[in-house]
Design a protein around this motif. Structure first.
Motif, PDB file in Angstrom:
ATOM      1  N   THR A  13       4.970   2.178  12.484  1.00 31.25           N
ATOM      2  CA  THR A  13       5.566   1.642  11.260  1.00 31.25           C
ATOM      3  C   THR A  13       5.989   2.761  10.336  1.00 31.25           C
ATOM      4  O   THR A  13       7.054   2.715   9.739  1.00 31.25           O
ATOM      5  CB  THR A  13       4.561   0.713  10.550  1.00 31.25           C
ATOM      6  OG1 THR A  13       4.218  -0.337  11.441  1.00 31.25           O
ATOM      7  CG2 THR A  13       5.144   0.146   9.282  1.00 31.25           C
ATOM      8  N   ALA A  45       9.727   3.502   9.182  1.00 32.33           N
ATOM      9  CA  ALA A  45      10.013   3.537   7.745  1.00 32.33           C
ATOM     10  C   ALA A  45      10.705   4.835   7.371  1.00 32.33           C
ATOM     11  O   ALA A  45      11.674   4.829   6.608  1.00 32.33           O
ATOM     12  CB  ALA A  45       8.725   3.374   6.939  1.00 32.33           C
ATOM     13  N   SER A  66      11.015  -3.872   9.775  1.00 34.64           N
ATOM     14  CA  SER A  66       9.815  -4.612   9.397  1.00 34.64           C
ATOM     15  C   SER A  66       9.776  -4.691   7.875  1.00 34.64           C
ATOM     16  O   SER A  66      10.485  -3.959   7.172  1.00 34.64           O
ATOM     17  CB  SER A  66       8.569  -3.891   9.917  1.00 34.64           C
ATOM     18  OG  SER A  66       8.373  -2.687   9.180  1.00 34.64           O
ATOM     19  N   THR A  67       8.938  -5.550   7.369  1.00 37.42           N
ATOM     20  CA  THR A  67       8.821  -5.689   5.911  1.00 37.42           C
ATOM     21  C   THR A  67       8.405  -4.374   5.278  1.00 37.42           C
ATOM     22  O   THR A  67       8.997  -3.937   4.278  1.00 37.42           O
ATOM     23  CB  THR A  67       7.834  -6.817   5.561  1.00 37.42           C
ATOM     24  OG1 THR A  67       8.394  -8.058   6.029  1.00 37.42           O
ATOM     25  CG2 THR A  67       7.594  -6.903   4.063  1.00 37.42           C
ATOM     26  N   ASN A  68       7.407  -3.716   5.835  1.00 35.72           N
ATOM     27  CA  ASN A  68       6.953  -2.444   5.250  1.00 35.72           C
ATOM     28  C   ASN A  68       8.037  -1.373   5.327  1.00 35.72           C
ATOM     29  O   ASN A  68       8.214  -0.597   4.383  1.00 35.72           O
ATOM     30  CB  ASN A  68       5.675  -1.953   5.937  1.00 35.72           C
ATOM     31  CG  ASN A  68       4.456  -2.750   5.517  1.00 35.72           C
ATOM     32  OD1 ASN A  68       4.523  -3.610   4.637  1.00 35.72           O
ATOM     33  ND2 ASN A  68       3.339  -2.482   6.155  1.00 35.72           N
ATOM     34  N   ALA A  81       9.757   0.429   2.068  1.00 34.73           N
ATOM     35  CA  ALA A  81       9.788   1.893   1.939  1.00 34.73           C
ATOM     36  C   ALA A  81      11.221   2.403   1.805  1.00 34.73           C
ATOM     37  O   ALA A  81      11.510   3.274   0.971  1.00 34.73           O
ATOM     38  CB  ALA A  81       9.101   2.537   3.147  1.00 34.73           C
ATOM     39  N   VAL A  86       6.039  -6.944  -4.308  1.00 32.06           N
ATOM     40  CA  VAL A  86       5.016  -6.430  -3.389  1.00 32.06           C
ATOM     41  C   VAL A  86       3.626  -6.868  -3.858  1.00 32.06           C
ATOM     42  O   VAL A  86       2.807  -7.323  -3.056  1.00 32.06           O
ATOM     43  CB  VAL A  86       5.116  -4.893  -3.264  1.00 32.06           C
ATOM     44  CG1 VAL A  86       3.884  -4.304  -2.604  1.00 32.06           C
ATOM     45  CG2 VAL A  86       6.375  -4.511  -2.489  1.00 32.06           C
ATOM     46  N   LEU A 124       0.926  -7.421  -0.538  1.00 33.93           N
ATOM     47  CA  LEU A 124       1.172  -6.519   0.579  1.00 33.93           C
ATOM     48  C   LEU A 124       0.448  -5.197   0.324  1.00 33.93           C
ATOM     49  O   LEU A 124       0.385  -4.728  -0.809  1.00 33.93           O
ATOM     50  CB  LEU A 124       2.674  -6.258   0.733  1.00 33.93           C
ATOM     51  CG  LEU A 124       3.511  -7.479   1.064  1.00 33.93           C
ATOM     52  CD1 LEU A 124       4.985  -7.137   1.010  1.00 33.93           C
ATOM     53  CD2 LEU A 124       3.143  -8.019   2.438  1.00 33.93           C
ATOM     54  N   GLU A 125      -0.073  -4.631   1.370  1.00 35.16           N
ATOM     55  CA  GLU A 125      -0.752  -3.346   1.259  1.00 35.16           C
ATOM     56  C   GLU A 125       0.210  -2.234   1.631  1.00 35.16           C
ATOM     57  O   GLU A 125       0.129  -1.662   2.727  1.00 35.16           O
ATOM     58  CB  GLU A 125      -1.996  -3.329   2.136  1.00 35.16           C
ATOM     59  CG  GLU A 125      -3.055  -4.307   1.653  1.00 35.16           C
ATOM     60  CD  GLU A 125      -4.337  -4.192   2.431  1.00 35.16           C
ATOM     61  OE1 GLU A 125      -4.637  -3.105   2.970  1.00 35.16           O
ATOM     62  OE2 GLU A 125      -5.045  -5.204   2.506  1.00 35.16           O
ATOM     63  N   VAL A 126       1.127  -1.949   0.731  1.00 42.67           N
ATOM     64  CA  VAL A 126       2.118  -0.900   0.955  1.00 42.67           C
ATOM     65  C   VAL A 126       2.316  -0.178  -0.365  1.00 42.67           C
ATOM     66  O   VAL A 126       2.363  -0.793  -1.421  1.00 42.67           O
ATOM     67  CB  VAL A 126       3.441  -1.467   1.508  1.00 42.67           C
ATOM     68  CG1 VAL A 126       4.072  -2.451   0.558  1.00 42.67           C
ATOM     69  CG2 VAL A 126       4.405  -0.374   1.862  1.00 42.67           C
TER      70      VAL A 126
END
Length: 184
Positions: free
Chosen positions: A4, A8, A45-47, A51, A98, A103-105
């Motif tokens: 990921t 990103a 992906s969402t993350n 980013a 977020v 979300l954990e980002v």
């Protein structure tokens, strides 16, 4: 996690305005040129989308703040000011989304890699060379950002971010057209 992060970073570099030659080394995106009407790129992906969007905002903000200090052309200065305002608001909205989605980002707070190199390149320029490089970088960055947002708005994973990406597209497209006019 490492996959990921790698994805990103690749998308971040594109959203921040890599040249098409540099984009060719990113396998999922290598088949599409920013100036062709090829099919949409692979959906991040969402993350990775978060980013890339946050890094794109940061790149636009930092380069545009520099432009506000260095350019004399009123049209370019107005455009730079607009980008700072819009991308600051975009970052704030993205942070809110977020958090709301739990979300954990973490959103990037500094530029790395190619975006950082592009910013340093601008810092080394002045006068007409700066204005030309700034306009070209904005045009390319905005093309890449529009592609990213179109892809996520169409096929992204998280509905609230899909909606945000879709709502962001008209302003991004307008800014891309403005950047294009500054390069002519």
């Amino acid at each position: 996690m490492v996959g990921t992060i790698g994805a990103a970073r690749a998308l971040v570099a594109l959203a921040a305005g890599l040249t098409l030659a540099a984009a060719a080394v990113v396998p999922p995106l290598s088949a599409q040129s920013a100036t062709t009407s090829a099919p949409a790129t692979a959906v991040p992906s969402t993350n990775a989308f978060i980013a890339a969007a946050a890094t794109g905002d940061l790149f636009e903000i930092e380069t545009s703040k520099l432009a506000m200090e260095r350019v004399g052309d009123p049209a370019t200065k107005t455009f730079a000011r607009k980008l700072v305002q819009e991308h600051t608001a975009s970052t704030d909205e993205l942070k809110t989304l977020v958090r709301a989605a739990t979300l954990e980002v973490s959103l990037p707070t500094t530029l790395e890699g190619e975006p950082a190199r592009k910013l340093e390149q601008l810092r080394g320029l002045s006068g007409p060379a700066f204005a030309t490089a700034y306009a070209q970088m904005q045009e390319e960055a905005l093309k890449q950002t529009v592609t990213l947002f179109e892809s996520y708005a169409t096929s992204g994973e998280l509905p609230v971010l899909k909606d945000w990406a879709g709502r962001s597209l008209p302003a991004l497209r307008q800014n891309m057209r403005t950047a294009d006019s500054l390069t002519r």
